[in-house]
Write an enzyme that holds these catalytic residues in place. Structure first.
Site, PDB file in Angstrom:
ATOM      1  N   HIS A   1       0.841  -1.244   0.096  1.00 30.97           N
ATOM      2  CA  HIS A   1       0.031  -0.078  -0.006  1.00 30.97           C
ATOM      3  C   HIS A   1       0.742   1.271   0.003  1.00 30.97           C
ATOM      4  O   HIS A   1       0.479   2.360  -0.076  1.00 30.97           O
ATOM      5  CB  HIS A   1      -1.020  -0.079   1.133  1.00 30.97           C
ATOM      6  CG  HIS A   1       0.065   0.233   2.350  1.00 30.97           C
ATOM      7  ND1 HIS A   1       0.264  -0.709   3.316  1.00 30.97           N
ATOM      8  CD2 HIS A   1       0.154   1.423   3.143  1.00 30.97           C
ATOM      9  CE1 HIS A   1       0.762  -0.329   4.345  1.00 30.97           C
ATOM     10  NE2 HIS A   1       0.568   1.014   4.370  1.00 30.97           N
TER      11      HIS A   1
ATOM     12  N   ASP B   1       0.444  -7.659   1.460  1.00 32.27           N
ATOM     13  CA  ASP B   1       0.800  -6.227   1.550  1.00 32.27           C
ATOM     14  C   ASP B   1       2.290  -6.050   1.623  1.00 32.27           C
ATOM     15  O   ASP B   1       2.887  -5.378   2.347  1.00 32.27           O
ATOM     16  CB  ASP B   1       0.161  -5.717   3.010  1.00 32.27           C
ATOM     17  CG  ASP B   1       0.232  -4.089   2.931  1.00 32.27           C
ATOM     18  OD1 ASP B   1       0.293  -3.657   1.941  1.00 32.27           O
ATOM     19  OD2 ASP B   1       0.213  -3.538   4.306  1.00 32.27           O
TER      20      ASP B   1
ATOM     21  N   SER C   1       5.193   2.758   7.947  1.00 34.81           N
ATOM     22  CA  SER C   1       4.670   1.371   7.200  1.00 34.81           C
ATOM     23  C   SER C   1       6.119   1.075   6.552  1.00 34.81           C
ATOM     24  O   SER C   1       6.532   2.023   5.634  1.00 34.81           O
ATOM     25  CB  SER C   1       3.378   1.666   6.266  1.00 34.81           C
ATOM     26  OG  SER C   1       2.553   2.141   7.044  1.00 34.81           O
TER      27      SER C   1
END
Length: 769
Positions: free
Chosen positions: A504, A534, A619
């Site tokens: 993402h 992911d 992230s």
């Protein structure tokens, strides 16, 4: 004060004794002068006795001689007194027995006097008829009238003398006389005082003496001879004077008991009285020992100071009695006294003497008992005190002997003990310092390792920014979250860098801007991405030697509570290289992920939980252990009100499997069973009845559609089947079904499923290839 003959006494004591001595002599001189005057007035003596001790120089010399002689005699007998101490106790007992004997003797004498009174009554009639007796009585009346005129003065003088003699001196108050050793002497002095009182009654005393004298011509010469002997004697020392006084008192007592017996007894007593003026050596020694015993037994008395005032009073009393006896005898020689008057006066005086003796014996008995009990109590107290002192002395002697015998060993022992205490304190201090140093070293080592790992990890973490077009229709905050993230250099081959990040983060863009810790930037290319895990891989080229690949750890050996570090770039480039610290809060967590932000969960991610601070931009960042090895990649966090520090990371072992396929294939091939499903929890009652689902089934999925010639169709899976278990695991929903199927992407082997078809339970095998 040196008084000669090697005798030394304190000067103040010498002055006090001299003052008492002179006072007693002056009093004696006044008494003698008064007596001489009385004798001259009564024409009983032709001349008064010459004055004595008038020269002050002679007084001083006589006082010194008397005092020195007494002290010399006392010092010579000190050692003998100690040996005679036991004998003195026996003497006290014998004195007590002698008192009883004297009492019996007095009673016998009283009986004899009664018989004499009877004889006197018989001869009374004869005497009344005698003319010679009448002439004598007339003469007696004339002279007795003259004596009565003088008797008031004489009685007055007698009372004054008695008052002076009975007045105690200061030294007598301080001196305690042993009653047992001087009992006989006190008895004799008391009897003598009684005789003096009787003699002060005018004609009665003179008649008493005339009663026992029969021959005037024989008596007067004897008295004159005794006067000459007394006047011609040499000065006596204090012990000799005391000895003479006691002997005279005893003789006077004996004479008193024998009055009225016979003329011969009176003459013998008178001769004994005169003969006793010359004391024997043995008697003198006994008296001196008794006197010294009295002085020594008195604890309050000075050992070198005799009772001079008491001795002088006794000597004066004896001399006074002796002078009165001479006066009375001279008066008797010049007067004719009737036998009847003499016997009556003798009887009255005898009764008085007997009463005085009895009273004196009673008083002496009471004093003896009191003195004996006091002495016993004093001896007991003294013995207890001596025992206590002896016990204390014994303890102190034992301690001294023990110290003298063993003091070297005791000193060595004390030194050893002190040395042990000092060494123990030193070792404890050293050990304490060592422990503190170890703790400090451990803390420093821990801190150093943590910092080292953080610095190394920072060199392997980069900032990843996708190239979102300026005319993007996404909101600014949405674009910023997707456009900026973190990545980890997991492999470096020459100048080629392989960076793992989240799918993402890279989004749909192929090119990504990579910024290193030294603020240098390069453009990287996305090699592959997988939305179900992911994860994405970006390839970049850089000749910067400061960029390092990170060491890979093992996520299968994670421990709950293990310390970890999180390195990333929260909120973009401005805060790149941020390091936060935490622990592993949970293992094997299933996290729901919504990739496309349509408020529907798309994937059930397998991850471990951490409590380190994670913010937007972290992230794709690195999660390292205490050794600085990569154990996970940050993937998500829970953003809810009142929830803090709940973040999740993908285990590094799963990451390695994914990135390997992404490097080579650019994608991940998952098994596709070819079915569509619904969750049982979302079915209503009509739908449950349609599939004939038992009421006990609460969880699972219902097959809603099966593709033709798909793996599900090949596995005989039909529409309406209810799957409750898959691969031996309880099936909750369709996300769990997809997770179990994707976990077999590498082996693609068939798995067993438990289903309900038409309300009946059965098992089938589902093929994955």
């Amino acid at each position: 004060m040196d008084i000669g003959k090697k005798h030394v006494i304190p000067k103040s004591q010498y002055r006090r004794k001299r003052r008492e001595f002179f006072h007693n002599e002056d009093r004696e001189e006044n008494l003698n002068q008064h007596q001489d005057k009385q004798n001259i007035d009564n024409t009983t003596l032709k001349k008064a006795e010459k004055q004595i001790h008038k020269d002050s120089i002679d007084k001083h010399e006589r006082f010194k001689n008397s005092l020195s002689s007494h002290l010399e005699q006392r010092n010579r007998d000190v050692n003998e007194n100690k040996a005679e101490e036991s004998k003195s106790n026996q003497d006290s007992k014998s004195a007590y027995n002698r008192d009883h004997y004297l009492t019996d003797d007095v009673s016998k004498k009283q009986n004899s006097l009664d018989s004499v009174d009877q004889d006197t009554e018989k001869s009374k009639y004869y005497e009344q008829n005698s003319e010679a007796t009448l002439s004598t009585k007339s003469t007696d009346k004339v002279e007795s009238s003259d004596m009565r005129k003088l008797s008031p003065d004489k009685n007055k003088v007698g009372h004054e003398e008695q008052h002076v003699l009975s007045k105690p001196s200061e030294h007598d108050k301080e001196t305690r006389i042993d009653f047992e050793s001087s009992r006989t002497d006190s008895d004799s002095s008391m009897q003598t005082e009684k005789i003096k009182k009787d003699s002060s009654d005018g004609n009665e005393s003179s008649n008493l003496k005339s009663e026992v004298i029969s021959d005037k011509s024989n008596t007067v010469p004897k008295l004159s001879e005794s006067d000459d002997e007394v006047n011609n004697q040499k000065p006596l020392t204090l012990p000799e004077e005391q000895k003479l006084k006691r002997q005279q008192s005893q003789n006077e007592q004996t004479k008193t008991y024998t009055y009225g017996d016979s003329e011969q007894n009176d003459k013998s007593n008178h001769e004994n009285d005169l003969s006793h003026h010359t004391p024997s050596k043995s008697d003198d020694k006994d008296n001196v020992m008794r006197e010294d015993h009295i002085v020594d037994n008195n604890p309050d008395n000075d050992i070198n100071t005799p009772s001079l005032s008491k001795i002088d009073d006794d000597r004066k009393l004896d001399e006074k009695i002796h002078v009165e006896d001479k006066h009375k005898q001279n008066a008797d020689s010049s007067e004719t006294v009737g036998y009847q008057s003499q016997s009556s006066v003798s009887h009255r005086s005898t009764e008085k003497r007997n009463m005085a003796i009895n009273d004196h014996h009673k008083l002496n008995g009471q004093k003896l008992n009191t003195k004996t009990s006091a002495n016993n109590n004093q001896k007991k107290a003294t013995s207890k005190l001596n025992k206590g002192r002896a016990t204390n002395n014994n303890y102190s002697d034992i301690l001294k002997k023990f110290w003298m015998m063993y003091w070297p060993k005791l000193v060595i022992l004390m030194g050893i003990i002190i040395l042990i205490v000092i060494l123990n304190a030193i070792f404890n201090n050293v050990n304490k310092n060592d422990r503190m140093n170890d703790n400090n070293d451990a803390d420093a080592q821990k801190y150093t390792t943590t910092m080292k790992n953080a610095n190394n990890t920072v060199k392997s973490v980069v900032t990843v920014e996708n190239e979102t077009s300026k005319d993007s229709s996404l909101p600014k905050d949405k674009a910023s979250q997707d456009e900026v993230g973190s990545g980890v250099v997991y492999k470096k081959s020459g100048d080629t860098l392989y960076i793992v990040t989240n799918a993402h983060v890279v989004g749909d863009k192929e090119n990504q801007k990579i910024t290193f810790s030294n603020n240098k930037s390069v453009v990287g290319k996305v090699l592959g991405k997988d939305k179900w895990s992911d994860l994405a891989v970006v390839k970049a080229t850089s000749s910067d030697s400061s960029v390092k690949e990170i060491a890979i750890g093992d996520s299968n050996n994670l421990v709950l509570g293990e310390p970890i570090l999180v390195v990333g770039n929260p909120l973009g480039v401005d805060f790149k290289g941020t390091v936060t610290e935490g622990i592993i809060s949970g293992l094997n967590r299933n996290v729901l992920i919504d990739f496309d932000k349509d408020n529907k969960y798309d994937m059930l991610m397998k991850a471990f939980q951490i409590d380190a601070s994670v913010n937007p931009g972290n992230s794709g960042g690195a999660v390292v252990n205490r050794e600085g090895k990569l154990i996970g990649v940050v993937a998500a966090k829970i953003s809810m009100p009142n929830v803090e520090n709940m973040s999740f990371a993908i285990p590094v072992n799963e990451v390695q499997k994914i990135v390997k396929d992404l490097e080579t294939k650019g994608k991940i091939d998952y098994p596709d069973v070819g079915v569509k499903m619904k969750n049982i929890a979302s079915l209503n009652s009509f739908e449950r009845q349609a599939v004939k689902l038992p009421g006990k089934v609460k969880n699972g999925v219902v097959v809603d559609q099966v593709d033709n010639n798909g793996l599900a169709d090949q596995s005989s899976l039909k529409k309406g089947d209810v799957i409750t278990e898959l691969d031996g695991k309880l099936l909750e929903d369709d996300l769990r079904f997809r997770q179990i199927i994707f976990s077999h992407k590498d082996d693609l082997k068939s798995i067993t499923a438990k289903i309900y078809r038409d309300g009946k339970e059965k098992e089938i095998n589902i093929k994955l290839k």
